[in-house]
Enzyme design. Structure first.
Site, PDB file in Angstrom:
ATOM      1  N   SER A  31      -9.567  -0.589   7.421  1.00 29.23           N
ATOM      2  CA  SER A  31      -9.040  -0.360   6.071  1.00 29.23           C
ATOM      3  C   SER A  31      -8.334  -1.546   5.423  1.00 29.23           C
ATOM      4  CB  SER A  31      -8.092   0.834   6.072  1.00 29.23           C
ATOM      5  OG  SER A  31      -8.825   2.024   6.080  1.00 29.23           O
TER       6      SER A  31
ATOM      7  N   SER B  49      -9.533   1.722   3.159  1.00 32.90           N
ATOM      8  CA  SER B  49      -8.683   2.473   2.272  1.00 32.90           C
ATOM      9  C   SER B  49      -7.634   1.631   1.525  1.00 32.90           C
ATOM     10  CB  SER B  49      -7.947   3.567   3.050  1.00 32.90           C
ATOM     11  OG  SER B  49      -7.103   2.998   4.020  1.00 32.90           O
TER      12      SER B  49
ATOM     13  N   LYS C 169       0.850  -1.198   0.000  1.00 28.58           N
ATOM     14  CA  LYS C 169       0.000   0.000   0.000  1.00 28.58           C
ATOM     15  C   LYS C 169       0.882   1.242   0.000  1.00 28.58           C
ATOM     16  CE  LYS C 169      -3.824   2.001   2.712  1.00 28.58           C
ATOM     17  NZ  LYS C 169      -4.623   1.843   3.952  1.00 28.58           N
TER      18      LYS C 169
END
Lengths: 92, 474
Positions: B163, B139, B64
């Site tokens: 997330s 996210s 990420k």
């Protein structure tokens, strides 16, 4: 939240509110603050605050010297570099 | 892809070209990567002195884009950091490098981790591999989509309020939020420091477990870490009682059906089910957003065009420089959360909001102390809906926040939680999550393994598995 409060908060947050943002962002902030007020339903008198799930006291590390090899790499991040000096923008 | 390939061979000299071509073809549709460069990833070596193993040798993985990988960008999905290249790697990344893993790129995310759809990213759109009109969740949407689309066997994400688990749930893969302090946050761009953890998304349980065991450790660079081995309790075989959250949960039909099905499967597997309620559940989300935005307003103060981040072309004075940097660099959701956090920390409002939220956090911790004094694991939904549509057809930003009620509990309490896929309903994945006492991740892996044999998971029709050599999904 009234407009004056919103502007004061924005100033503290160093965020410049465009006129076009005041209505939308102001509405969303007010909606969330109203939602936060749901917390008033709970009696919290007997409760201590939890700042951190498991750590109850501050943790310190020994104050000892560790060499770092990152300095040059970090300096490279600067948008404007003169030798090992960071040039700051002209704001005068 | 015409034939299946072994993950260990994807980046070997003979296989790399075909792998890169296939990923590019698939990701043109999904949009999971912000930066994809396996040859550069192959050059990555651990910088710190770490013990090397062969645990993940040759296995590609994704990261990420709020977790640092040396010589790759670290954008956090924001214009603010669009050109920032990290001079070092996060501890969790270094550990995977030391185990032989090969980072192939950085994945898209909601800006600074703020969102549940990945649609707040300023740098790209990520879609759900099961249905490209739907969001991948957020996210860590890019990480979950990359794994679900078969581009990598696992990816690192971060979980501040759900997330990792929610996008994993939307994309039909496993998503682990470890115990707070089990994995070092060094090299993670801070959003809400007391809540967030680096987590793992994987399509198969063995990878999930292997990666967690590789990255968990005490780290002198993150003083909030603990030595997992000192606290873990491997009583996997003794897990007999499962608490099940009941009451009015407000779930969509597909989610409710999956939840009921898992409950039945647990009974069939011989677990004792104990129905439970969490008195503080309705207050978890307002408490979470109060604390998270407060911490965000402090953590994101460093992005001002001077210390970090986008620098405006011209400004009259330092104040204008900072304001312009933040005005041009941050998107609407980030501005909203910084404003909220600043507001709840203002003198005169602190007791009313921030302090009260921290006390509610205490009450929630007590709720869970009670839960785990009675049961060994706890079943709850991940999110009230399945993957929703991009744009106006989906949930609005406020509805998305309210829907975080089942996931934020693990962040407020620091407890580990694992989202597991349970099947497909209406063409989209369904799933549930389990929580366990602190440092008892092994129980979560055990529950996932036992349930898996009774579930039909399937895979996205357009993106069949690329690889062989792992146990197949039934």
């Amino acid at each position: 939240m009234d407009i004056a409060e919103l502007y004061t908060t924005a100033e503290l947050a160093q965020i410049k509110l465009e006129d076009s943002e005041v209505e939308s962002l102001g509405g969303e902030v007010s909606q969330m603050v109203a939602y936060f007020k749901k917390m008033m339903e709970v009696s919290v008198d007997a409760l201590e605050p939890t700042t951190h799930a498991f750590i109850k006291k501050n943790r310190l590390r020994p104050d000892t010297f560790h060499p770092s090899t990152l300095a040059d790499d970090i300096l490279e991040q600067s948008p404007d570099l003169e030798d090992r000096f960071i040039c700051i923008p002209n704001v005068l | 892809m015409t034939q299946q390939i072994n993950w260990k061979e994807t980046l070997a000299d003979g296989g790399q070209k075909a792998y890169i071509a296939e990923v590019k073809k698939r990701d043109a549709l999904v949009g999971s990567f912000l930066e994809f460069d396996p040859p550069r990833g192959k050059m990555a070596r651990p910088q710190a002195e770490v013990q090397t193993t062969e645990e993940l040798a040759g296995i590609p993985f994704a990261i990420k884009d709020n977790i640092a990988l040396r010589n790759f960008k670290l954008t956090c999905g924001s214009k603010m950091l669009a050109h920032f290249v990290s001079p070092y790697s996060a501890t969790a990344v270094e550990k995977i490098l030391a185990a032989g893993g090969i980072p192939v790129g950085k994945t898209n995310m909601d800006e600074f981790g703020m969102g549940s759809s990945t649609d707040t990213s300023a740098l790209g759109t990520t879609s759900n591999p099961w249905d490209l009109t739907k969001v991948a969740g957020g996210s860590s949407g890019g990480s979950a989509a990359a794994v679900a689309a078969g581009l990598v066997p696992f990816a690192l994400g971060t979980d501040t309020g759900g997330s990792v688990r929610q996008p994993a749930n939307f994309c039909g893969v496993y998503g682990l939020k470890p115990t707070y302090g089990a994995v070092s946050r060094y090299g993670l761009v801070a959003y809400a420091s007391s809540l967030e953890t680096i987590g793992v998304v994987a399509r198969e349980i063995p990878y999930l477990e292997k990666v967690f065991n590789t990255i968990r450790d005490q780290d002198e660079k993150d003083n909030t870490t603990a030595d997992w081995r000192d606290f873990s309790d491997p009583k996997e075989g003794e897990v007999t009682k499962i608490g099940v959250l009941t009451g009015s949960l407000g779930l969509d039909p597909g989610v409710a059906e999956a939840y009921a099905q898992v409950r039945q499967e647990l009974l069939a597997l011989g677990y004792e089910i104990v129905e439970m309620q969490l008195p503080m559940l309705d207050y978890a989300v307002p408490a979470y957003y109060t604390i998270a935005t407060a911490e965000a307003s402090a953590n994101l103060a460093r992005f001002n065009g001077i210390r970090y981040g986008h620098r405006p072309v011209y400004s009259e004075n330092p104040e204008e420089l900072v304001q312009k940097s933040r005005d041009e660099g941050f998107g609407a959701e980030v501005k909203l959360r910084i404003l909220l956090g600043t507001y709840v920390l203002r003198s005169g409002f602190q007791d009313q909001f921030y302090l009260r939220a921290q006390k509610i956090r205490t009450a929630l911790v007590r709720d869970f102390d009670k839960v785990f004094s009675q049961v060994d694991g706890f079943l709850l939904p991940v999110f009230p809906t399945q993957a929703f549509s991009h744009g106006d057809g989906g949930l609005d930003p406020f509805q998305q926040k309210v829907a975080d009620k089942f996931t934020t509990t693990a962040n407020l309490t620091g407890l580990p939680a694992l989202a597991i896929p349970t099947g497909v309903s209406g063409g989209l994945p369904t799933g549930v999550q389990f929580m366990a006492p602190a440092f008892c991740e092994d129980r979560l892996f055990g529950l996932a393994r036992r349930l898996k044999s009774n579930l039909t998971l399937g895979e996205p029709p357009e993106f069949p598995a690329l690889y062989a050599g792992q146990e197949g999904r039934s």
